[in-house]
Every structure is written in structure tokens, then in C-alpha cells.
Design an enzyme around this catalytic site. Sequence first.
Site, mmCIF file in Angstrom:
data_model
loop_
_atom_site.group_PDB
_atom_site.id
_atom_site.type_symbol
_atom_site.label_atom_id
_atom_site.label_comp_id
_atom_site.label_asym_id
_atom_site.label_seq_id
_atom_site.Cartn_x
_atom_site.Cartn_y
_atom_site.Cartn_z
ATOM 1 N N GLU A 103 50.908 5.868 170.328
ATOM 2 C CA GLU A 103 49.768 5.964 171.264
ATOM 3 C C GLU A 103 48.749 4.863 170.981
ATOM 4 O O GLU A 103 48.166 4.288 171.904
ATOM 5 C CB GLU A 103 49.138 7.354 171.159
ATOM 6 C CG GLU A 103 50.093 8.427 171.681
ATOM 7 C CD GLU A 103 49.566 9.832 171.473
ATOM 8 O OE1 GLU A 103 49.442 10.241 170.308
ATOM 9 O OE2 GLU A 103 49.261 10.500 172.477
ATOM 10 N N GLU A 123 55.815 14.528 168.834
ATOM 11 C CA GLU A 123 54.875 15.648 168.686
ATOM 12 C C GLU A 123 55.481 16.994 169.087
ATOM 13 O O GLU A 123 55.183 18.025 168.506
ATOM 14 C CB GLU A 123 53.620 15.392 169.537
ATOM 15 C CG GLU A 123 52.669 14.371 168.957
ATOM 16 C CD GLU A 123 53.002 12.940 169.336
ATOM 17 O OE1 GLU A 123 54.148 12.664 169.743
ATOM 18 O OE2 GLU A 123 52.107 12.086 169.235
#
Length: 717
Positions: A103, A123
Site C-alpha cells: 500500500e 491481510e
Amino acid sequence: MAKYSRLHGSVGLISLANPPVNALSSVVRHAISEKVAKAFRDPEVTCVVICGENGVFCGGADIREFASTMRGPPLVPMIDAIEEGEKPVVAAIEGVAFGGGLELALGCHYRIAHYKARVGLPEVTLGLLPAAGGTQRLPRLTGVAPALQLITTGRHVAAPEALKLGIVDQVTEQNTVEVAVQFAKSVVGQALHNRRLSLRQLSCPPDGLFEETMAQIKQRARGAVAPIACVQAVKAAATLPFKAGMDKERDLMATLFNSGQAKALQYSFFAQRSVAKWNLPNGAHSGISKARAVHRAAVIGLGTMGRGIVVSLVRAGISVIAMETNEKQLHTGKKMVIAILEKDAQKHNAAPRADLVHFTERLSDLSNVDLVIEAVYEDMVLKKDIFKQLSMICKPDAFLCTNTSALNVDELAAVTGRPEMVVGMHFFAPAHVMKLLEVVYGQHSSPEAVATAMQLGKRLGKVSVAVGNCPGFVGNRMMKLYVEQAHFLLEEGATPEQVDEALEEFGFAMGIFKVSDLSGLDVGWRVRKEAGLTGAGVDWKEPPRRRQGRRYSPLADLLCEKGHLGQKTSRGWYLYEKPGGRDPKPDQGLHSFLVEYRSKYGLKARRIDKDEVLERCLFSLINEGFCILDDGIASGPEDVDVIYVHGYGWPRHRGGPMFYADMVGLSKVLERLEFYHQAHPDVPYLKPSPLLRKLVRNGSPPIREWREFLKRPHSHL
Ligand SMILES: CC(C)(COP(=O)(O)OP(=O)(O)OC[C@H]1O[C@@H](n2cnc3c(N)ncnc32)[C@H](O)[C@@H]1OP(=O)(O)O)[C@@H](O)C(=O)NCCC(=O)NCCSC(=O)/C=C/CCCCCCCCCCCCC(=O)O
């Protein structure tokens, strides 16, 4: 932390420095924010490169911080600030860019990756979603469908695939940071507007994509909530402006963040790493025990297990002698091993590695191997005979391993002249697919033998757990009671469908009766015969539903005697359309058989609810887990949990049986076991274990503190 330097006068280089994986701890986030601001402020700096020290870009947010209150600057504004900056920022990706690490890279204007690097948003495997903009920026970069697939599965991709997907702009075989620095200099002055992913427009996703993905997830993930939230977040990216999508991402993360599933999955992540740090009751441990290299291995027995083990060894590049005395089995085994290896080769567009295997009927061919894995069927007499011969044939420093799933490793070691070289290597079927390996140390197994088996397991891509020697070791010792309870439930009024439904709703991919049909009822039958519970060794003076002084259900034995062995015979606990059929249907014949059976033994059928199914099956298994910890057969609850998640289909989002006990509450588990033990006094293993009682007496400490309550054996080293 993160380091800052200036290269060539005009390039600001920010290096993440938080070994081993440069996780984005609060200190690191703070340092990045500070260094980025410094570079943006410095009039001499025209561009910025972000990299990670020690060949790793970033393993993501620091998972350990999730257990406490989050401090330090949040990721989202930090990444936004990078993206909004007026100087080009290039991510130089080596090793991995996972989770928050990717990210961060997506907030940069360009991404250069080393060809061996991997990127991904894992995640979901931690019960979360990529909440630092990953669900909003990735679809804007790759298109919705690939992003949805990556985010909902957590799959990593290697740099060349990342390039094809558009996740990275360039892949290099050279020094990634140097390439990124040159690249950054070359783009100075170019417009950054279209490099800001938050500003990109998304093209319409294919019709029905979200509905289809949701349906697949509900089928596959069996109760896991994070993949569903991931779909919702990506759908927001496809339907809402960036800012609104980010709000949705944050709200969805808030529901996941403190969930039991996230806790379970994060516990599982660390548990899997903790089992690699094994220790033995004699004080030996992974930190001080050296493994020996295995160049040449042998496998004895080319049944289902042996074939899978051969394939696993070859895949790891180890040369193997595959030995089988039965000519027909040798022929079939050889054909199947070669077929799997050819399929592998096709998949990877490489030459088959069958040249690494030498097939033989002669044990004498094993004289020069470093390690032998015996994988013949579960017959102690046969195994002892093989180990006696191996002890004479193999070179003196060869390790002798057995793939037994339950038999006594010490008894086998005792027939060799080298008991210290003997360990169990218990693979799970099919051995080339299943991740789990129980490494069973005997009384005399040397630390070197255990270290070598553990290291070999790692090389084969297995999750290896060192366990002590007792009937069934950890996994099967617990499993036996779970299966017995399921059979008792049938005697008391349940059907296989009802039991399986409760277990599948809990999250198991298959209920216990479907599993039994798949693996074959004769597997357990053979074990029960060996244990004197059925067949020739039975004391027939005992009543028919009692064996060895306690309650016993002969239901499975009766089915085996009728030839109902499961899928392979088209009948078992369910009915199949043909031998080898895979689609279980309720079997009216079996239901009538249960009715007759109950009537024969004067058993009154009663209604059994799902809670009772779960409590009887799972709490008895958990209770045995506590006994195993008390006996020192497993060194901590993580060992038991890793075994169940990786070898027995325990739903990952429930952490494992011991973690589940902690979640349910130890006093509740104790209270229900006391209740069931009172109701079934002829089932001794329902009596709560002394360790469980001790933990409850001590206020039910959280699972991470249980080790303090285990007996610590003295070191003999
Ligand atoms: C591939 C790896 C990176 C490396 O593999 P390998 O080389 O084999 O080494 P390992 O043995 O696996 O690991 C070595 C040690 O490093 C530890 N480790 C690894 N990764 C991490 C990590 N990310 N954090 C901490 N520690 C880590 C590992 O445990 C080993 O140590 P030890 O031996 O156990 O001591 C591999 O490790 C790997 O795959 N790692 C995990 C990668 C991963 O999953 N990354 C994603 C992490 S999650 C993430 O990044 C999330 C990002 C978005 C965050 C947004 C946060 C917002 C919070 C908002 C909350 C709002 C809700 C508030 C609600 C309220 O309360 O009100």
C-alpha cells in the site's frame, strides 16, 4: 525506523530499517513521515526513492502492534501525503512488498521491482482487509477483477506477474535501488497527475463479478468474514468516488479489526512461526541443534503415502531411491509418481525431474543414502523387520525415519543398533499436497536427528511440528476421541448428516463421516484391530459395546464387515453413485441399520442438537489436547493448534482447538466436560484434564501464558 540520505545531490533516499522484514511499526511510520516531509521540503531534492534495508522492501504493518492500542501516525495520511507530493517518489521493491508495504508502494508514483521480488495484500489471511488504501488503489491500477482476486485470496505474485498486471512499472535483475534512483531522476519534471492512483477512473467491472466472487467465497471460506468484507471494499472502489471508498474501507476494517476471527488468524500466523523454534524435554532445542544435509534419501513402500513422499522429495531437488517389494505396487507407484512429476513439469514449463528417482525392489540399494523414510502399512512386525535390516544395510550415519501415524517409535528404534538416529516423520495424505509434518522424537532420538527431520520438512515446504512419542502422537491421539464421540452420537440418535452438518457449519471443510468415507473405513478398522479393540484380539467376555473396560461403539466395525468401506465401495456412512464416487448422498439403508442397531442394544434414540454435537466432538478433542500438553508430548498450545489447522482441516479462522478453548472460555469448557463426564461415566476421557482444572483455578489465563503452567522437564544435556 527509516534512514535518510541524499544521492547524487538531488535524490532523497529513504530506507526502511526494521529487521527482519521492515514492518511498519509506529516508530517506522513516524520516521517515514518525517523523512518524506524533509525530502519534500529540501529545495535541492528533486525526486525521492523509498527502499528497504537488507533486501526486503516491507512485510507490511507490524502485526504485533494490532494486539494493543494503535499509536503513532496512521498509515493512510502518510501514504496520501506521499501521493499528493509534487516530487516524484519511486518505490524500489526487493524481497517482498506485502500488505501495508505494498500500500505504501501504491502511494508512490512509480514502482520498480527486483525480478525475484513478490508483492501482495495478504491481510485477508490475518482476518483483515488492506485498510491503508489497498482496496481502493489496487483496482484503479490493475482493473477490478485481478484486484478482487488478489485481495480476497491474499495471493502473492512474483515480479514478472506483477509487471503484467501493471502493479509495477519495471522489473530489473540489477541493483534495484540504483535502477530506481536513475529512473527517479529520469522522470523529474514530468506531470504526476496521472500517476496518482486516487485520481484514476475505474473502468466498469464485468457483470456479476461481485456476486460470483461472493458465492465462491461463501462456498470456500465457510464462515470467514474477512473475504466478504474485502469484496464489499473493492465493490466500493468500483462504485464510489475515492474518498467515499476510503471511508467504506475504514468502516469495514473497524468491524474486522477487533473480531475473534482476526485474533485467531493472527495467532495462527505467529503459532506457525513458533513451532519452528522447537524444544525437546531433554533441553535440546532448535537454537543449538544442527541439522545435517540430506542429499540422497530413500522411501520404502510405494502405497499412497510413499508415492506422495517421493514426489515431495523430488520437488525439493533431493535424489530418491524408491523401494517396493511388491512388483505390482512398484509398477503402479512408479507410474503415478512419474505422472505427477510430468504434470508438475507441464505446469512450470520445465523438464520433468523423474531422473531424480531410482525405483528398486532391493533394500540393499539403500546402502548409501543419508536418510530413509519407511512408509509401509501399519504393521509393527513388518516395520520392525525393515528397521532391523536397515540398521545393517544403511551407512552408519544414515537417519532412519518412520512414517507411522500411531505406532511406537521407540519400539522401532530398539531393534536398530542406532536408536539415536531414529525419528518419526508422520506425513499426511496426500503427502505431496498436505502441509503438515509431525516429527516424532523417541526417547533416544538425538537433537541432530530431530533437527535434520525438521529442516528436511522445511525444505519440502511443510509446516513441521516436533512432538513426543505416544500412541497417535498429537493429531491422531486427539482425533480418536473426536471420532469415537461422533460414533456415540449415532448410537444415541443422530445421523451422519446431522453430525457433519454441525461440523461443517463450524467451519470444517468436511464433516467427520464424509472424511471417513473419503479415507476409507478400513484405515481405522486396521488400527482398531492392531489395538485389540476388534477382531481376533478382543476379550469377548466383555459386553458388546464395551472394550478394555470402557464404552465402545462397534458401528464402524460392523460396516467394514459388510464391506461398506466408504467412497471406494460406494457405501460407507453415505451412499455414492458408484465405487470411487465423490458425491455423498444420505443412505436410507444406513439409517435403517442404525435403527436396528439401537433396537438390538436397547438404545433409545433422542434428538441431539448442534451444540451437543460440537461440544461432545470438540471438547473431548480439546480435553485430550490439555492431557497432551500435561504429558509434555507437545511443548505448547501453538503446536497442537498448528497440527489441527494444517493437518486436520480445523478452520483457520478459529485458530485451532486450544485457541478455540481460550475463546470459548476455559471455565465453560470445564463445566461442559464435567457435565458430559457425569452423563457418560463409562467414557473416561471426558473427565476434565488436570491441566484444564489448574488453568481454571488460576483464573483462566490467556493462551500465551499457558506454557508457564506446564511441567518443565529437566535438561539431560
Ligand atoms: C514473507 C515474510 C515477510 C518473511 O518470511 P520469512 O523470511 O520466511 O520470515 P518469517 O519467519 O515469516 O518472519 C521473520 C520474523 O518476522 C516476523 N514478521 C513477519 N512479518 C511481520 C509483520 N508484518 N509484522 C510483525 N512481525 C512480522 C515473524 O513473526 C518472524 O518473527 P519471529 O520469528 O516470529 O520472532 C513473512 O514473514 C510474511 O509473510 N509476513 C506477513 C506479511 C503480512 O501478512 N503482511 C500484512 C500485515 S497486515 C498489514 O499490512 C495491514 C495494513 C493495513 C493496516 C491499516 C491499519 C489500520 C488500523 C486501523 C484500525 C482501525 C480499527 C480500530 C477499531 C477500534 O478499535 O476502534
